[in-house]
Design a protein around this motif. Structure first.
Motif, PDB file in Angstrom:
ATOM      1  N   VAL A 164     -11.516  29.685 -16.497  1.00 41.43           N
ATOM      2  CA  VAL A 164     -10.284  30.382 -16.167  1.00 41.43           C
ATOM      3  C   VAL A 164     -10.423  31.842 -16.585  1.00 41.43           C
ATOM      4  CG1 VAL A 164      -7.792  30.456 -16.548  1.00 41.43           C
ATOM      5  CG2 VAL A 164      -8.976  28.265 -16.478  1.00 41.43           C
ATOM      6  N   PRO A 165     -10.072  32.787 -15.714  1.00 46.10           N
ATOM      7  CA  PRO A 165     -10.221  34.206 -16.072  1.00 46.10           C
ATOM      8  C   PRO A 165      -9.419  34.565 -17.319  1.00 46.10           C
ATOM      9  CG  PRO A 165      -9.844  33.940 -13.713  1.00 46.10           C
ATOM     10  CD  PRO A 165      -9.635  32.595 -14.322  1.00 46.10           C
ATOM     11  N   ASP A 166      -9.902  35.564 -18.044  1.00 48.45           N
ATOM     12  CA  ASP A 166      -9.244  35.990 -19.283  1.00 48.45           C
ATOM     13  C   ASP A 166      -7.860  36.556 -19.020  1.00 48.45           C
ATOM     14  OD1 ASP A 166     -11.443  35.194 -20.754  1.00 48.45           O
ATOM     15  OD2 ASP A 166     -12.394  37.175 -20.678  1.00 48.45           O
ATOM     16  N   VAL A 167      -7.677  37.225 -17.879  1.00 52.29           N
ATOM     17  CA  VAL A 167      -6.366  37.807 -17.587  1.00 52.29           C
ATOM     18  C   VAL A 167      -5.308  36.717 -17.418  1.00 52.29           C
ATOM     19  CG1 VAL A 167      -6.761  37.869 -15.097  1.00 52.29           C
ATOM     20  CG2 VAL A 167      -5.157  39.478 -16.135  1.00 52.29           C
ATOM     21  N   VAL A 168      -5.720  35.560 -16.925  1.00 51.88           N
ATOM     22  CA  VAL A 168      -4.782  34.442 -16.794  1.00 51.88           C
ATOM     23  C   VAL A 168      -4.414  33.901 -18.172  1.00 51.88           C
ATOM     24  CG1 VAL A 168      -4.468  32.124 -15.844  1.00 51.88           C
ATOM     25  CG2 VAL A 168      -5.657  33.863 -14.508  1.00 51.88           C
ATOM     26  N   LYS A 169      -5.397  33.792 -19.048  1.00 50.86           N
ATOM     27  CA  LYS A 169      -5.134  33.267 -20.391  1.00 50.86           C
ATOM     28  C   LYS A 169      -4.285  34.222 -21.229  1.00 50.86           C
ATOM     29  CE  LYS A 169      -9.537  30.773 -20.612  1.00 50.86           C
ATOM     30  NZ  LYS A 169     -10.809  30.617 -21.358  1.00 50.86           N
ATOM     31  N   ASP A 170      -4.550  35.528 -21.089  1.00 51.51           N
ATOM     32  CA  ASP A 170      -3.914  36.506 -21.965  1.00 51.51           C
ATOM     33  C   ASP A 170      -2.594  37.050 -21.423  1.00 51.51           C
ATOM     34  OD1 ASP A 170      -6.139  36.164 -23.570  1.00 51.51           O
ATOM     35  OD2 ASP A 170      -7.199  37.885 -22.708  1.00 51.51           O
ATOM     36  N   VAL A 171      -2.499  37.223 -20.110  1.00 46.95           N
ATOM     37  CA  VAL A 171      -1.327  37.872 -19.509  1.00 46.95           C
ATOM     38  C   VAL A 171      -0.491  36.887 -18.706  1.00 46.95           C
ATOM     39  CG1 VAL A 171      -0.536  39.742 -18.020  1.00 46.95           C
ATOM     40  CG2 VAL A 171      -2.577  40.055 -19.445  1.00 46.95           C
ATOM     41  N   HIS A 172      -1.111  36.231 -17.735  1.00 52.95           N
ATOM     42  CA  HIS A 172      -0.347  35.352 -16.847  1.00 52.95           C
ATOM     43  C   HIS A 172       0.242  34.161 -17.589  1.00 52.95           C
ATOM     44  CE1 HIS A 172      -2.793  36.883 -13.132  1.00 52.95           C
ATOM     45  NE2 HIS A 172      -2.240  37.855 -13.834  1.00 52.95           N
ATOM     46  N   CYS A 173      -0.393  33.764 -18.664  1.00 48.53           N
ATOM     47  CA  CYS A 173       0.066  32.585 -19.403  1.00 48.53           C
ATOM     48  C   CYS A 173       1.519  32.736 -19.858  1.00 48.53           C
ATOM     49  CB  CYS A 173      -0.853  32.353 -20.600  1.00 48.53           C
ATOM     50  SG  CYS A 173      -0.419  30.926 -21.612  1.00 48.53           S
ATOM     51  N   TYR A 199       3.959  34.321 -18.374  1.00 49.08           N
ATOM     52  CA  TYR A 199       4.863  34.109 -17.249  1.00 49.08           C
ATOM     53  C   TYR A 199       4.939  32.627 -16.871  1.00 49.08           C
ATOM     54  CZ  TYR A 199       4.526  39.183 -16.797  1.00 49.08           C
ATOM     55  OH  TYR A 199       4.562  40.526 -17.041  1.00 49.08           O
ATOM     56  N   TRP A 200       3.835  31.925 -17.021  1.00 47.50           N
ATOM     57  CA  TRP A 200       3.840  30.494 -16.720  1.00 47.50           C
ATOM     58  C   TRP A 200       4.696  29.727 -17.721  1.00 47.50           C
ATOM     59  CZ3 TRP A 200       2.458  28.182 -12.390  1.00 47.50           C
ATOM     60  CH2 TRP A 200       1.585  28.843 -11.527  1.00 47.50           C
ATOM     61  N   TRP A 201       4.666  30.124 -18.984  1.00 46.93           N
ATOM     62  CA  TRP A 201       5.537  29.482 -19.956  1.00 46.93           C
ATOM     63  C   TRP A 201       7.011  29.750 -19.630  1.00 46.93           C
ATOM     64  CZ3 TRP A 201       4.306  25.564 -22.659  1.00 46.93           C
ATOM     65  CH2 TRP A 201       3.047  25.416 -23.231  1.00 46.93           C
ATOM     66  N   VAL A 253       3.738  22.385 -14.652  1.00 45.25           N
ATOM     67  CA  VAL A 253       3.440  23.710 -15.204  1.00 45.25           C
ATOM     68  C   VAL A 253       2.977  23.590 -16.664  1.00 45.25           C
ATOM     69  CG1 VAL A 253       4.422  25.953 -15.793  1.00 45.25           C
ATOM     70  CG2 VAL A 253       5.006  24.865 -13.615  1.00 45.25           C
ATOM     71  N   TYR A 254       3.619  22.726 -17.425  1.00 48.45           N
ATOM     72  CA  TYR A 254       3.190  22.533 -18.811  1.00 48.45           C
ATOM     73  C   TYR A 254       1.757  21.994 -18.879  1.00 48.45           C
ATOM     74  CZ  TYR A 254       2.762  20.406 -23.425  1.00 48.45           C
ATOM     75  OH  TYR A 254       2.315  20.036 -24.662  1.00 48.45           O
ATOM     76  N   TYR A 255       1.425  21.069 -17.991  1.00 46.94           N
ATOM     77  CA  TYR A 255       0.062  20.531 -17.959  1.00 46.94           C
ATOM     78  C   TYR A 255      -0.959  21.621 -17.646  1.00 46.94           C
ATOM     79  CZ  TYR A 255      -4.012  18.106 -16.063  1.00 46.94           C
ATOM     80  OH  TYR A 255      -5.288  17.696 -15.782  1.00 46.94           O
ATOM     81  N   MET A 256      -0.600  22.555 -16.781  1.00 43.72           N
ATOM     82  CA  MET A 256      -1.525  23.622 -16.410  1.00 43.72           C
ATOM     83  C   MET A 256      -1.691  24.658 -17.521  1.00 43.72           C
ATOM     84  SD  MET A 256      -0.177  24.151 -12.486  1.00 43.72           S
ATOM     85  CE  MET A 256      -1.037  25.702 -12.305  1.00 43.72           C
ATOM     86  N   VAL A 257      -0.617  24.927 -18.261  1.00 42.81           N
ATOM     87  CA  VAL A 257      -0.630  26.040 -19.204  1.00 42.81           C
ATOM     88  C   VAL A 257      -1.131  25.634 -20.590  1.00 42.81           C
ATOM     89  CG1 VAL A 257       0.814  27.836 -20.258  1.00 42.81           C
ATOM     90  CG2 VAL A 257       1.258  27.104 -17.928  1.00 42.81           C
ATOM     91  N   LYS A 258      -0.978  24.379 -20.963  1.00 46.06           N
ATOM     92  CA  LYS A 258      -1.336  23.978 -22.321  1.00 46.06           C
ATOM     93  C   LYS A 258      -2.827  24.188 -22.583  1.00 46.06           C
ATOM     94  CE  LYS A 258      -2.403  19.107 -21.395  1.00 46.06           C
ATOM     95  NZ  LYS A 258      -2.104  17.699 -21.767  1.00 46.06           N
ATOM     96  N   ASP A 259      -3.158  24.354 -23.866  1.00 46.03           N
ATOM     97  CA  ASP A 259      -4.539  24.580 -24.309  1.00 46.03           C
ATOM     98  C   ASP A 259      -5.161  25.800 -23.631  1.00 46.03           C
ATOM     99  OD1 ASP A 259      -4.345  22.317 -25.913  1.00 46.03           O
ATOM    100  OD2 ASP A 259      -5.138  20.994 -24.338  1.00 46.03           O
ATOM    101  N   ASN A 289      -6.289  23.598 -17.850  1.00 42.78           N
ATOM    102  CA  ASN A 289      -6.173  22.802 -16.630  1.00 42.78           C
ATOM    103  C   ASN A 289      -5.673  23.602 -15.436  1.00 42.78           C
ATOM    104  OD1 ASN A 289      -6.865  20.367 -18.044  1.00 42.78           O
ATOM    105  ND2 ASN A 289      -4.801  20.363 -18.896  1.00 42.78           N
ATOM    106  N   MET A 290      -5.628  24.924 -15.550  1.00 42.39           N
ATOM    107  CA  MET A 290      -5.138  25.741 -14.441  1.00 42.39           C
ATOM    108  C   MET A 290      -6.279  26.020 -13.467  1.00 42.39           C
ATOM    109  SD  MET A 290      -2.920  29.281 -14.574  1.00 42.39           S
ATOM    110  CE  MET A 290      -1.622  28.470 -15.517  1.00 42.39           C
ATOM    111  N   SER A 291      -6.646  25.012 -12.717  1.00 46.44           N
ATOM    112  CA  SER A 291      -7.704  25.157 -11.726  1.00 46.44           C
ATOM    113  C   SER A 291      -7.151  25.786 -10.461  1.00 46.44           C
ATOM    114  CB  SER A 291      -8.318  23.793 -11.406  1.00 46.44           C
ATOM    115  OG  SER A 291      -7.350  22.947 -10.800  1.00 46.44           O
ATOM    116  N   MET A 292      -8.038  26.199  -9.590  1.00 46.98           N
ATOM    117  CA  MET A 292      -7.616  26.811  -8.339  1.00 46.98           C
ATOM    118  C   MET A 292      -6.930  25.795  -7.431  1.00 46.98           C
ATOM    119  SD  MET A 292     -10.915  29.264  -7.593  1.00 46.98           S
ATOM    120  CE  MET A 292     -10.075  30.171  -6.307  1.00 46.98           C
TER     121      MET A 292
END
Length: 236
Positions: free
Chosen positions: A15-24, A26-28, A60-66, A70-73
């Motif tokens: 998973v790209p770092d921008v998704v982990k650090d920034v997009h995460c 918004y997903w929460w 959404v919780y399943y995708m964002v946790k850890d 689990n946020m696959s394409m």
């Protein structure tokens, strides 16, 4: 027709770092919005909406946790398509109800001589009407809030999907693909039709370049020609 989907689901660490650090973040927020909608739908007495928004909050919780492990394409694509379809339906319902919400009531009256009378009453109320009570106004508020949350979910899925360096619908690169008659068939030494082995430099009658291995240099036999020869009459 088969759509190439590339590699399998994203593995841990892809998973790209921008998704982990920034997009995460918004997903929460999106998960909290879905959960809030589910709780509010209980007041509006909409069972289907309660189930739908609860399921979306769980996804959404399943995708964002850890850290979005689990946020696959594939998940992003499915969530984006589902929320787009749901937003389209809810926007149509909202546009048709902005001018006033209609309620329909049918009254059945049994008359004499086995005559049954059906009376249908159609009443139009403003989109927000204090005289209709809390449930009516909560339903109207949810008709605005739900499509907005769906649009926000589509935006999150879109930006997180495009943050990946690849796409699910691009052709996979195959290093072994190439022309059918490329190197190894008519190519250099060691191929099916390689250069001369044991040629004149070795003092033998070697094969010339391009000559098939294991075959003589004699021309191939002539093929029989069909439908030729003298005609014969049957029975004499």
């Amino acid at each position: 027709m088969v759509i190439p989907l590339g590699a399998g689901p994203a593995q841990e660490g892809s998973v790209p770092d921008v998704v982990k650090d920034v997009h995460c973040k918004y997903w929460w927020c999106l998960a909290a919005m879905f959960l809030s909608l589910a709780v509010t739908e209980i007041v509006a007495a909409d069972v289907f909406a309660v189930l739908f928004h609860t399921i979306m909050a769980g996804i959404v919780y399943y995708m964002v946790k850890d850290q979005c492990k689990n946020m696959s394409m594939y998940c992003l694509l499915i969530v984006g398509m589902l929320c787009t379809f749901q937003a389209f339906i809810e926007l149509i319902a909202l546009i048709s109800s902005v001018g006033g919400r209609r309620t329909q009531k049918t009254v059945v009256k049994q008359g004499s001589d086995n005559v049954t009378t059906y009376t249908t009453e159609v009443t139009t109320h403003p989109f927000f009407d204090e005289s209709q009570g809390v449930q009516y106004n909560v339903q109207s508020a949810l008709m605005i809030a739900s499509p907005l949350v769906m649009i926000f979910a589509v935006a999150c899925a879109y930006y997180s999907y495009n943050a990946h360096s690849s796409s699910l619908f691009e052709e996979p690169e195959d290093s072994e693909s190439g022309p059918m008659y490329g190197r190894g068939m008519y190519g250099g030494g060691g191929g099916m039709y390689g250069g001369g082995y044991g040629g004149a430099a070795n003092g033998g009658a070697g094969r010339s370049a391009g000559q098939p291995l294991g075959r003589s240099s004699a021309p191939p036999p002539a093929q029989p020609v069909l439908f030729q020869g003298a005609g014969q009459r049957l029975g004499g």
